[in-house]
Design a protein around this motif. Sequence first.
Motif, PDB file in Angstrom:
ATOM      1  N   GLN A  43       0.833  -1.202   0.000  1.00  0.00           N
ATOM      2  CA  GLN A  43       0.000   0.000   0.000  1.00  0.00           C
ATOM      3  C   GLN A  43       0.869   1.254   0.000  1.00  0.00           C
ATOM      4  N   ASP A  44       0.279   2.316  -0.457  1.00  0.00           N
ATOM      5  CA  ASP A  44       0.927   3.619  -0.445  1.00  0.00           C
ATOM      6  C   ASP A  44       1.447   3.921   0.958  1.00  0.00           C
ATOM      7  N   GLY A  45       2.734   4.331   1.027  1.00  0.00           N
ATOM      8  CA  GLY A  45       3.364   4.602   2.313  1.00  0.00           C
ATOM      9  C   GLY A  45       4.068   3.416   2.941  1.00  0.00           C
ATOM     10  N   GLY A  46       3.925   2.261   2.327  1.00  0.00           N
ATOM     11  CA  GLY A  46       4.524   1.048   2.864  1.00  0.00           C
ATOM     12  C   GLY A  46       5.980   0.891   2.479  1.00  0.00           C
ATOM     13  N   SER A  47       6.532  -0.261   2.856  1.00  0.00           N
ATOM     14  CA  SER A  47       7.948  -0.549   2.620  1.00  0.00           C
ATOM     15  C   SER A  47       8.138  -1.928   2.002  1.00  0.00           C
ATOM     16  N   LEU A  48       9.217  -2.051   1.255  1.00  0.00           N
ATOM     17  CA  LEU A  48       9.655  -3.339   0.718  1.00  0.00           C
ATOM     18  C   LEU A  48      11.171  -3.342   0.689  1.00  0.00           C
ATOM     19  N   ARG A  49      11.756  -4.533   0.765  1.00  0.00           N
ATOM     20  CA  ARG A  49      13.196  -4.671   0.583  1.00  0.00           C
ATOM     21  C   ARG A  49      13.462  -5.653  -0.544  1.00  0.00           C
ATOM     22  N   LEU A  50      14.122  -5.165  -1.562  1.00  0.00           N
ATOM     23  CA  LEU A  50      14.519  -6.009  -2.678  1.00  0.00           C
ATOM     24  C   LEU A  50      15.917  -6.567  -2.433  1.00  0.00           C
ATOM     25  N   SER A  51      16.136  -7.771  -2.909  1.00  0.00           N
ATOM     26  CA  SER A  51      17.448  -8.392  -2.833  1.00  0.00           C
ATOM     27  C   SER A  51      17.873  -8.826  -4.224  1.00  0.00           C
ATOM     28  N   CYS A  52      19.167  -8.839  -4.444  1.00  0.00           N
ATOM     29  CA  CYS A  52      19.712  -9.317  -5.707  1.00  0.00           C
ATOM     30  C   CYS A  52      20.921 -10.196  -5.383  1.00  0.00           C
ATOM     31  N   ALA A  53      20.773 -11.471  -5.651  1.00  0.00           N
ATOM     32  CA  ALA A  53      21.859 -12.423  -5.414  1.00  0.00           C
ATOM     33  C   ALA A  53      22.653 -12.572  -6.702  1.00  0.00           C
ATOM     34  N   ALA A  54      23.957 -12.391  -6.597  1.00  0.00           N
ATOM     35  CA  ALA A  54      24.815 -12.398  -7.781  1.00  0.00           C
ATOM     36  C   ALA A  54      25.749 -13.599  -7.772  1.00  0.00           C
ATOM     37  N   SER A  55      25.797 -14.273  -8.889  1.00  0.00           N
ATOM     38  CA  SER A  55      26.740 -15.385  -9.039  1.00  0.00           C
ATOM     39  C   SER A  55      28.008 -14.852  -9.692  1.00  0.00           C
ATOM     40  N   ILE A  56      28.713 -14.023  -8.935  1.00  0.00           N
ATOM     41  CA  ILE A  56      29.951 -13.399  -9.408  1.00  0.00           C
ATOM     42  C   ILE A  56      31.039 -13.787  -8.430  1.00  0.00           C
ATOM     43  N   ARG A  57      32.089 -14.432  -8.950  1.00  0.00           N
ATOM     44  CA  ARG A  57      33.139 -14.929  -8.075  1.00  0.00           C
ATOM     45  C   ARG A  57      33.852 -13.799  -7.349  1.00  0.00           C
ATOM     46  N   THR A  58      34.054 -12.690  -8.041  1.00  0.00           N
ATOM     47  CA  THR A  58      34.756 -11.552  -7.449  1.00  0.00           C
ATOM     48  C   THR A  58      33.782 -10.402  -7.235  1.00  0.00           C
ATOM     49  N   PHE A  59      32.713 -10.686  -6.529  1.00  0.00           N
ATOM     50  CA  PHE A  59      31.605  -9.744  -6.354  1.00  0.00           C
ATOM     51  C   PHE A  59      32.073  -8.395  -5.838  1.00  0.00           C
ATOM     52  N   SER A  60      33.028  -8.399  -4.942  1.00  0.00           N
ATOM     53  CA  SER A  60      33.471  -7.150  -4.320  1.00  0.00           C
ATOM     54  C   SER A  60      34.210  -6.226  -5.281  1.00  0.00           C
ATOM     55  N   THR A  61      34.488  -6.682  -6.486  1.00  0.00           N
ATOM     56  CA  THR A  61      35.152  -5.837  -7.481  1.00  0.00           C
ATOM     57  C   THR A  61      34.170  -5.284  -8.523  1.00  0.00           C
ATOM     58  N   TRP A  62      32.879  -5.552  -8.300  1.00  0.00           N
ATOM     59  CA  TRP A  62      31.858  -5.106  -9.232  1.00  0.00           C
ATOM     60  C   TRP A  62      31.006  -4.007  -8.614  1.00  0.00           C
ATOM     61  N   ALA A  63      30.757  -2.954  -9.376  1.00  0.00           N
ATOM     62  CA  ALA A  63      29.793  -1.942  -8.980  1.00  0.00           C
ATOM     63  C   ALA A  63      28.390  -2.486  -9.246  1.00  0.00           C
ATOM     64  N   MET A  64      27.451  -2.155  -8.366  1.00  0.00           N
ATOM     65  CA  MET A  64      26.092  -2.680  -8.475  1.00  0.00           C
ATOM     66  C   MET A  64      25.079  -1.536  -8.444  1.00  0.00           C
ATOM     67  N   GLY A  65      23.892  -1.829  -8.944  1.00  0.00           N
ATOM     68  CA  GLY A  65      22.869  -0.796  -8.918  1.00  0.00           C
ATOM     69  C   GLY A  65      21.490  -1.358  -9.185  1.00  0.00           C
ATOM     70  N   TRP A  66      20.514  -0.471  -9.101  1.00  0.00           N
ATOM     71  CA  TRP A  66      19.118  -0.804  -9.371  1.00  0.00           C
ATOM     72  C   TRP A  66      18.548   0.191 -10.385  1.00  0.00           C
ATOM     73  N   PHE A  67      17.772  -0.343 -11.299  1.00  0.00           N
ATOM     74  CA  PHE A  67      17.029   0.442 -12.273  1.00  0.00           C
ATOM     75  C   PHE A  67      15.573   0.000 -12.195  1.00  0.00           C
ATOM     76  N   ARG A  68      14.676   0.757 -12.807  1.00  0.00           N
ATOM     77  CA  ARG A  68      13.280   0.358 -12.854  1.00  0.00           C
ATOM     78  C   ARG A  68      12.644   0.795 -14.162  1.00  0.00           C
TER      79      ARG A  68
END
Length: 120
Positions: A13-38
């Motif tokens: 509902q309007d005013g509510g909250s959600l948390r999205l997650s994105c699990a990445a199968s990247i061996r060197t994840f910490s060397t990748w920049a990440m983001g969200w688009f819609r």
Amino acid sequence: QVQLVESGGGLVQDGGSLRLSCAASIRTFSTWAMGWFRQAPGKEREFVARISRSGGSAYYADSVKGRFTISRDNAKNTVYLQMNSLKSEDTAVYYCAAQSTPVLIDADYWGQGTQVTVSS
């Protein structure tokens, strides 16, 4: 092969909250920049938020600043998007993006998307 799998979307509902997650199968994840688009129906995909490789720096679209928070857990190869004070105009398919550079400019990989619907 890099895979990004989003989860956490749904109807809220309007005013509510959600948390999205994105699990990445990247061996060197910490060397990748990440983001969200819609992408809302009938509109082009737009930038929402991005986070640096270490998680120490984040940048937001003006439309979500102060309401959304991007974070990452490099130990879990996961990036999150906490969305608070949701509005009907936030309704869209949300996509996770990854780029093997210090800052996300143009994604190398995309997730399949997760639907967020905000009812007024």
